[in-house]
Design a protein around this motif. Structure first.
Motif, PDB file in Angstrom:
ATOM      1  N   ASN A 146      -2.208   5.737  -4.368  1.00 25.39           N
ATOM      2  CA  ASN A 146      -1.317   5.020  -4.893  1.00 25.39           C
ATOM      3  C   ASN A 146      -0.613   4.443  -3.645  1.00 25.39           C
ATOM      4  OD1 ASN A 146       1.274   4.121  -5.833  1.00 25.39           O
ATOM      5  ND2 ASN A 146       0.270   4.315  -7.986  1.00 25.39           N
ATOM      6  N   ILE A 147      -0.568   3.383  -3.513  1.00 27.00           N
ATOM      7  CA  ILE A 147       0.636   2.459  -2.386  1.00 27.00           C
ATOM      8  C   ILE A 147       1.912   1.739  -3.209  1.00 27.00           C
ATOM      9  CG2 ILE A 147       0.643   0.961  -0.497  1.00 27.00           C
ATOM     10  CD1 ILE A 147      -1.238   3.437   0.057  1.00 27.00           C
ATOM     11  N   CYS A 180      -5.074   6.272   4.670  1.00 30.51           N
ATOM     12  CA  CYS A 180      -4.144   5.855   3.518  1.00 30.51           C
ATOM     13  C   CYS A 180      -2.763   5.897   3.797  1.00 30.51           C
ATOM     14  CB  CYS A 180      -4.526   6.680   2.254  1.00 30.51           C
ATOM     15  SG  CYS A 180      -5.981   6.223   1.692  1.00 30.51           S
ATOM     16  N   SER A 181      -2.426   7.052   4.695  1.00 23.60           N
ATOM     17  CA  SER A 181      -1.204   7.244   5.070  1.00 23.60           C
ATOM     18  C   SER A 181      -0.508   6.241   5.996  1.00 23.60           C
ATOM     19  CB  SER A 181      -1.013   8.803   5.783  1.00 23.60           C
ATOM     20  OG  SER A 181       0.229   8.776   6.524  1.00 23.60           O
ATOM     21  N   ARG A 184       0.100   3.313   3.713  1.00 23.33           N
ATOM     22  CA  ARG A 184       1.345   3.469   3.205  1.00 23.33           C
ATOM     23  C   ARG A 184       2.693   2.914   3.953  1.00 23.33           C
ATOM     24  NH1 ARG A 184       4.752   5.607  -1.026  1.00 23.33           N
ATOM     25  NH2 ARG A 184       6.685   6.247  -0.049  1.00 23.33           N
ATOM     26  N   THR A 187       2.520  -0.676   4.625  1.00 22.63           N
ATOM     27  CA  THR A 187       3.009  -1.469   3.755  1.00 22.63           C
ATOM     28  C   THR A 187       4.390  -1.484   3.355  1.00 22.63           C
ATOM     29  OG1 THR A 187       0.783  -1.184   2.298  1.00 22.63           O
ATOM     30  CG2 THR A 187       2.768  -2.078   1.153  1.00 22.63           C
ATOM     31  N   VAL A 201      10.922   4.563  -4.704  1.00 21.66           N
ATOM     32  CA  VAL A 201       9.736   4.832  -4.964  1.00 21.66           C
ATOM     33  C   VAL A 201       9.436   5.478  -6.522  1.00 21.66           C
ATOM     34  CG1 VAL A 201       9.044   5.978  -2.712  1.00 21.66           C
ATOM     35  CG2 VAL A 201      10.126   7.362  -4.562  1.00 21.66           C
ATOM     36  N   GLY A 206       4.664   6.062  -5.196  1.00 26.58           N
ATOM     37  CA  GLY A 206       4.331   4.920  -4.739  1.00 26.58           C
ATOM     38  C   GLY A 206       5.578   3.976  -4.435  1.00 26.58           C
ATOM     39  N   LEU A 207       5.462   2.947  -3.571  1.00 21.99           N
ATOM     40  CA  LEU A 207       6.428   1.893  -3.422  1.00 21.99           C
ATOM     41  C   LEU A 207       6.426   1.225  -4.897  1.00 21.99           C
ATOM     42  CD1 LEU A 207       5.148   0.757  -0.002  1.00 21.99           C
ATOM     43  CD2 LEU A 207       6.930   2.515  -0.426  1.00 21.99           C
ATOM     44  N   LEU A 221      -0.416  -5.290  -0.393  1.00 21.34           N
ATOM     45  CA  LEU A 221      -1.143  -4.160  -0.190  1.00 21.34           C
ATOM     46  C   LEU A 221      -1.968  -4.697   0.900  1.00 21.34           C
ATOM     47  CD1 LEU A 221      -2.421  -1.377  -0.377  1.00 21.34           C
ATOM     48  CD2 LEU A 221      -3.532  -2.114  -2.523  1.00 21.34           C
ATOM     49  N   SER A 389       0.371   9.154  -4.932  1.00 22.17           N
ATOM     50  CA  SER A 389       0.696   8.681  -3.516  1.00 22.17           C
ATOM     51  C   SER A 389       0.521   9.706  -2.529  1.00 22.17           C
ATOM     52  CB  SER A 389       2.214   8.311  -3.427  1.00 22.17           C
ATOM     53  OG  SER A 389       2.651   8.443  -2.266  1.00 22.17           O
ATOM     54  N   THR A 391       2.855  10.602  -0.694  1.00 19.50           N
ATOM     55  CA  THR A 391       4.181  11.453  -0.317  1.00 19.50           C
ATOM     56  C   THR A 391       4.437  12.383  -1.809  1.00 19.50           C
ATOM     57  OG1 THR A 391       5.310   9.751  -1.497  1.00 19.50           O
ATOM     58  CG2 THR A 391       4.852   9.299   0.823  1.00 19.50           C
TER      59      THR A 391
END
Ligand code: PGA
Ligand code: ZN
Length: 426
Positions: A146-147, A180-181, A184, A187, A201, A206-207, A221, A389, A391
């Motif tokens: 998830n971004i 993916c990191s 993120r 983005t 977040v 996700g953002l 994205l 995400s 994070t």
């Protein structure tokens, strides 16, 4: 044999009560878990037991905790923990309802998972081995990360719930996660460059930017992927979880941010338009949970992509089978807590695999620090995993377990990569 089952009220990643549980076996082996909980839940999911009243705004789980240490312990006491299906059957019969609402699916899943962990401990095996078929090679899953978040997880700033990165070009799980990191971070940089704070977040980490349209999120994205020096499509595909049940009003799909009310047909047109412009490889819950006609239409018109049923199938064997027979969707999201036991979730994975449906094992928006979901993905060979995400520790608990397993297993494991999507793209 199961000698003790204890439970307590714990907290999930939203700070909401959930069930913690320990199962002990004669001989000293043990397993412990804290179970997850969703927010954009499907109507047909197994039912959690919540206390009501004023503690935790009615969300307390003291009743479910008593059910674990009382009736459920009584039902599994003395049973062989390695016979997971007998234990799960005993739990299900003790409850006696189809939705597990009497003792609570949260109570039942806690015992089911803690039993599996205790059984693995007794056998001296890591969970991914203990849950695998004898001759199965461990399979590291393709992650879906998830971004950007909207929907019920981000105050409905955007209608679509998840915009995710799918690292289709990566050759290993570790590389997939690194990409993916980067996406993120990039983005977030794009947002900053545009003068929007990326600080907010959502529930899954996700953002959570406020954007005027769903397409704006797809643009953002795509810009993030490019800024990360990765190729949209070849390196990183896009997955979306429309979570359409959340904005279905009964006869129309309401895109609030854009002030538009669409029929199922129009929503499918809209999604097809997005697919023409963006490298979308997977669409989850394109239509509402009981819109079988709309879903069947979508399956035909959006063919070539993974069409993933979450609220539609709710990890329920009968609903998945209805889908298989009616050619509705081509993939199933598997959330153990939607169905209450590991045996039932396993059966759904098997039925999907037997019928050419791809499988994505999934966490919930309310998660815990447990990492058993990672082991289930590897042992059951689901091919894909979605845990939110990149994070927040309740998410990284699962990613970190997979990173460790890939390093540890080396040549003894396969990495699914983009082939995990292929069956559904036929
Ligand atoms: P939930 O969201 O856990 O809030 O249901 C996850 C999803 O919809 O995939
Ligand atoms: Zn979903």
């Amino acid at each position: 044999a199961i000698s003790a089952v204890r439970a307590w009220e714990a907290l999930d990643s939203r700070g909401k009560p959930t069930v913690g549980c320990e199962v002990r076996l004669e001989g000293g082996a043990r397993g412990e878990t804290t179970v997850p909980s969703g927010a954009s839940t499907g109507r047909h999911e197994a039912r959690e037991l919540r206390d009501g009243g004023i503690r935790y705004g009615g969300q307390g789980v003291r009743g479910a905790v008593s059910a674990v240490s009382g009736e459920l312990f009584g039902a599994v006491r003395g049973l062989d923990a390695t016979a997971q299906s007998s234990v799960d059957q005993a739990l299900r019969s003790a409850d006696g309802t189809t939705d597990l609402g009497r003792l609570g699916a949260n109570a039942i899943l806690a015992v089911s998972v803690a039993t599996a962990l205790a059984a693995a401990d007794a056998r001296g095996l890591p969970l991914y081995r203990a849950v695998a078929d004898d001759d199965a090679t461990p399979l590291l899953p393709l992650p879906m990360v998830n971004i950007i978040s909207g929907g019920a997880h981000a105050g409905r700033a955007i209608d679509v719930q998840d915009f995710l990165a799918v690292p289709v070009g990566a050759r290993s799980f570790a590389e997939a996660l690194e990409w993916c990191s980067r996406v993120r971070a990039a983005t977030a940089d794009v947002l900053t460059a545009r003068g929007t704070s990326p600080a907010l977040v959502a529930d899954e980490g996700g953002l959570g930017p406020v954007l005027p349209t769903n397409r704006a999120a797809l643009d953002l994205l795509t810009a993030g992927i490019e800024r990360a020096r990765l190729r949209p499509g070849d390196d990183i595909g896009i997955a979306i979880d429309v979570a359409a049940t959340q904005f279905f009003t009964g006869d129309r799909y309401r895109l609030a941010a854009e002030d538009r009310d669409l029929t199922a047909h129009e929503l499918i047109d809209e999604l097809a338009g997005w697919c023409d412009h963006y490298p979308i490889v997977s669409i989850e819950d394109a239509l509402a949970e009981d819109d079988w006609t709309g879903w069947r239409d979508a399956t035909q018109r959006l063919a070539g992509r993974q069409l993933l049923g979450d609220d539609l199938f709710v990890t329920d064997l009968a609903r998945l089978d209805r889908g298989v027979r009616g050619q509705v969707a081509n993939a199933v999201l598997v959330k153990p807590n939607q169905t209450g036991t590991l045996t039932a979730a396993r059966a759904v994975v098997r039925h999907a695999q037997d019928n050419g449906y791809t499988t994505v094992l999934s966490a919930r928006s309310g998660e815990t620090e447990d990492n058993w979901l990672a082991d289930l993905a590897v042992g059951w060979r689901t091919g894909q995993i979605k845990v939110g995400s990149i994070t927040r520790s309740e998410r990284t608990a699962k990613w970190n377990r997979l990173l460790r397993l890939e390093t540890e297993l080396g040549e003894d494991a396969d990495y699914a990569g983009a082939t995990a999507l292929r069956a559904s793209a036929r």
